[in-house]
Every structure is written in structure tokens, then in C-alpha cells.
Design a protein around this motif. Structure first.
Motif: not given
Length: 344
Positions: A81-95, A109-116
Motif C-alpha cells: 500500500n505505497y502512497q507514492a513511487c518515484f521512478v528514477l530511470p527514464n525507461s518505459f519498463k521501469s514505470a 520524468y516524461r520519456g519513452e512512452f510513459r504517459y499514463g
């Protein structure tokens, strides 16, 4: 904000430079538990960060989606039940993991089709006008803040040496008959490529010069198993100097952190180990070639940078496009020794 997850970068130096972000988040949300999802090779960096509650290690592989592994991890993380996650790599797979785990705030940060997949985001800075990496990561904390002003942040990363790792390296040093008080560390590798590696013959000459200056000096070469052959060339070019010890590939990263922490000084290329030395406040000489010390400097008042600032640099190329590698070849051992002698 009770639970915060960090998706760690994949490079050791980048991981070190995320520590001020962790400190900022801990100051903003003192009661929060900060967990880190990290690959096995950068996990030791987060073991050295006081702000981290739990490290979830994953056997991520470079350039592999590993869909099954990511789904399994997301399932395991969802129950936390995490409230927030910081995705530090820029890749799609990391998100993918925080999205699959239904973490409400997914920051990066936006990048590599990560919208949504990322729902609180900044545009990536241009490659021409990039801020220092610590500031790049630290800026993400602004996306979560309420109306309150962010607490002041220390921009210099800080790591701690674990007592277990320190005990382990003290035993290794004793077995090798190396006096810790006379220990110097050389870090001749750089994962990026040859344009970040000071020549092996220069390291060998520096070794000879140091031993002539101080007969008690003991020098340990540190790096991964991929650096072992490179380090062995330094040993051979130094004339198999008995004061020089090739430990590349023979220490864990936890042990490398401990060795750097007790060393009198470190000489390194622009590499992950350089950033570890800076975060431990070990006196160091950092040698830059194709990269930019304004973007990834060793953030320590005990660090001295040597960079020739040639018209062709920083080129950020893995192989010298002009074929001469003057940015590193022209940094001579006497200059490095003189700089080393100025360190406190």
C-alpha cells in the motif's frame, strides 16, 4: 505520506546521486517509510543510505523487459500500500511496476512512452542544458509537495559504511599484510567506455612515483570483475610492484564502499566509485576525459577534479572520435601526484 517506494537507477553513480532526494523526502515526511526497489548491483548503495527502510532486490537485466518478473514484483508490492513511487530511470519498463501495483502517485520524468504510467511528471531537460544529476533527481520532490516550502536540502550525497563490511575488509587487509593507515585506492575502470579511463601506463607510473615518495604506501586497485584485466595491466606495467594489489572483482560493492571509506585517498576516473568516494568524504583526485565535470562532479570539498577542458570535450562519446584521446593521455602522472599531495 506513510509509504514511499523508490525505483532506483541502474548505474552506481546515479544511485549515489539520489541520496539527497531520499533525505529531502524524509525531511518532508518524517513518519514515512522509504523502500527502494533496486537491481542487485546497485542495492549496496541503498544499504549505505540511512533514510532507507527496506531494499527490495530484483535481478533486472539490461535491455530486457522481463514481463513475468515485473508482474510478480508488482503483485508483491501492491499489498504494501505505497502512497507514492518515484521512478528514477527514464525507461518505459521501469514505470510498469508501480502502475501494475496501483500506486496512486507515480512520479518521474516524461520519456519513452510513459504517459499514463507516470501521472506526476516533469519534462526531461535537454541534453545541451542538463542540470547536475543531484539537482535533476531532487527536483522530483517538488511534484509531491503541498503548499509548504520544501525544507532546505544538502546537495552533497552522504553514505554510511556498514560495520559488517568494515569488519570484512579489515580482515582482508590483515591477510594481505596491508596497513589501513597507508592505504590508497585506485579505481581504473569506467563502465561507460575507454574515453573515461585514464591510461593504464599512467596509473602504473603514478604507482612507482607514490612508492618512491612513500615506501610505506599500499595501493589497492578496486573495480568489478570486468576491470580485472585492465587492473592486471597496471600491475604488469608497474613491474609487478609489491605495493600494488589487484582486487578488482574480488570484493563486493559493500566491501568496496568500506575500503574507500578507510582509504587515505582515492584516484579514480569519472565512475560510480568516484561518487562513492565523494559521498564518504574520502580525499580524492577525479580524472575526467570525455564527460562533463559540471554535470557529474564528485560532490565533496575533499575532491579535486583534473579536466583539461580541450576544445573537443566534453564529447560524451565512448570511443574518441578524433582517435587521439588527448583529454586523458595528456593528463600526466606528475600532475596527478602533485594534486594528490595537496589533499587534506
Amino acid at each position: 505520506m506513510q509509504g514511499i517506494l523508490i525505483i532506483a537507477p541502474n548505474w552506481i553513480g546515479d544511485a549515489v546521486m539520489t541520496q539527497p532526494l531520499l533525505a529531502r523526502l524524509k525531511a518532508q515526511y518524517p513518519s514515512s517509510k522509504i523502500d527502494v526497489l533496486a537491481s542487485t548491483w546497485v542495492a549496496p548503495i541503498y544499504r549505505a543510505c540511512a533514510e532507507v527502510n527496506e531494499i527490495i532486490e530484483a535481478k533486472f537485466e539490461h535491455k530486457q523487459l522481463q514481463w513475468g518478473l515485473r508482474k510478480q514484483l508488482a503483485k508483491e508490492l501492491q499489498v504494501k500500500n505505497y502512497q507514492a513511487c518515484f521512478v528514477l530511470p527514464n525507461s518505459f519498463k521501469s514505470a510498469l511496476i508501480p502502475w501494475l501495483a496501483n500506486i496512486p502517485f507515480r512520479i518521474g520524468y516524461r520519456g519513452e512512452f510513459r504517459y499514463g504510467l507516470i501521472n506526476l511528471s516533469f519534462d526531461n531537460p535537454s541534453k545541451v542544458n542538463r542540470p547536475p544529476m543531484v539537482e535533476h533527481y531532487l527536483a522530483l520532490s517538488q511534484l509531491l509537495k503541498d503548499d509548504e516550502v520544501n525544507p532546505p536540502s544538502e546537495l552533497t550525497p552522504k553514505l554510511n559504511v556498514s560495520s559488517l563490511a568494515k569488519q570484512s575488509v579489515e580482515q582482508k587487509l590483515a591477510l594481505a599484510d596491508i596497513n589501513p593507515k597507508a592505504l590508497l585506492v585506485f579505481c581504473p575502470g569506467a563502465e561507460y567506455g575507454p574515453t573515461k579511463r585514464w591510461p593504464t601506463n599512467h596509473f602504473a607510473e603514478l604507482t612507482r612515483n607514490l612508492v618512491e615518495q612513500n615506501a610505506d604506501a599500499q595501493i589497492v586497485l578496486l573495480g568489478g570483475s570486468s576491470d580485472h584485466e585492465l587492473a592486471q595491466n597496471i600491475v604488469l606495467q608497474s613491474g609487478n610492484n609489491p605495493h600494488l594489489h589487484n582486487w578488482c572483482g574480488n570484493t563486493s560493492l559493500d566491501e568496496a564502499i568500506a575500503l574507500i571509506g578507510i582509504a587515505k585517498a582515492v584516484v579514480s576516473n569519472d565512475s560510480g566509485l568516484m561518487h562513492i568516494a565523494a559521498a564518504l568524504k574520502t580525499p580524492q583526485v577525479a580524472i575526467f576525459g570525455s564527460s562533463d565535470p559540471a554535470h557529474t562532479p564528485p560532490l565533496s570539498e575533499k575532491a579535486k577534479v583534473i579536466w583539461l577542458n580541450l576544445p573537443c570535450s566534453p564529447c560524451h562519446k565512448k570511443i574518441c572520435p578524433l582517435g587521439h584521446l588527448r583529454c586523458l593521455n595528456d593528463i600526466l602522472p606528475p600532475q596527478v601526484l602533485a594534486t594528490l599531495n595537496t589533499l587534506q
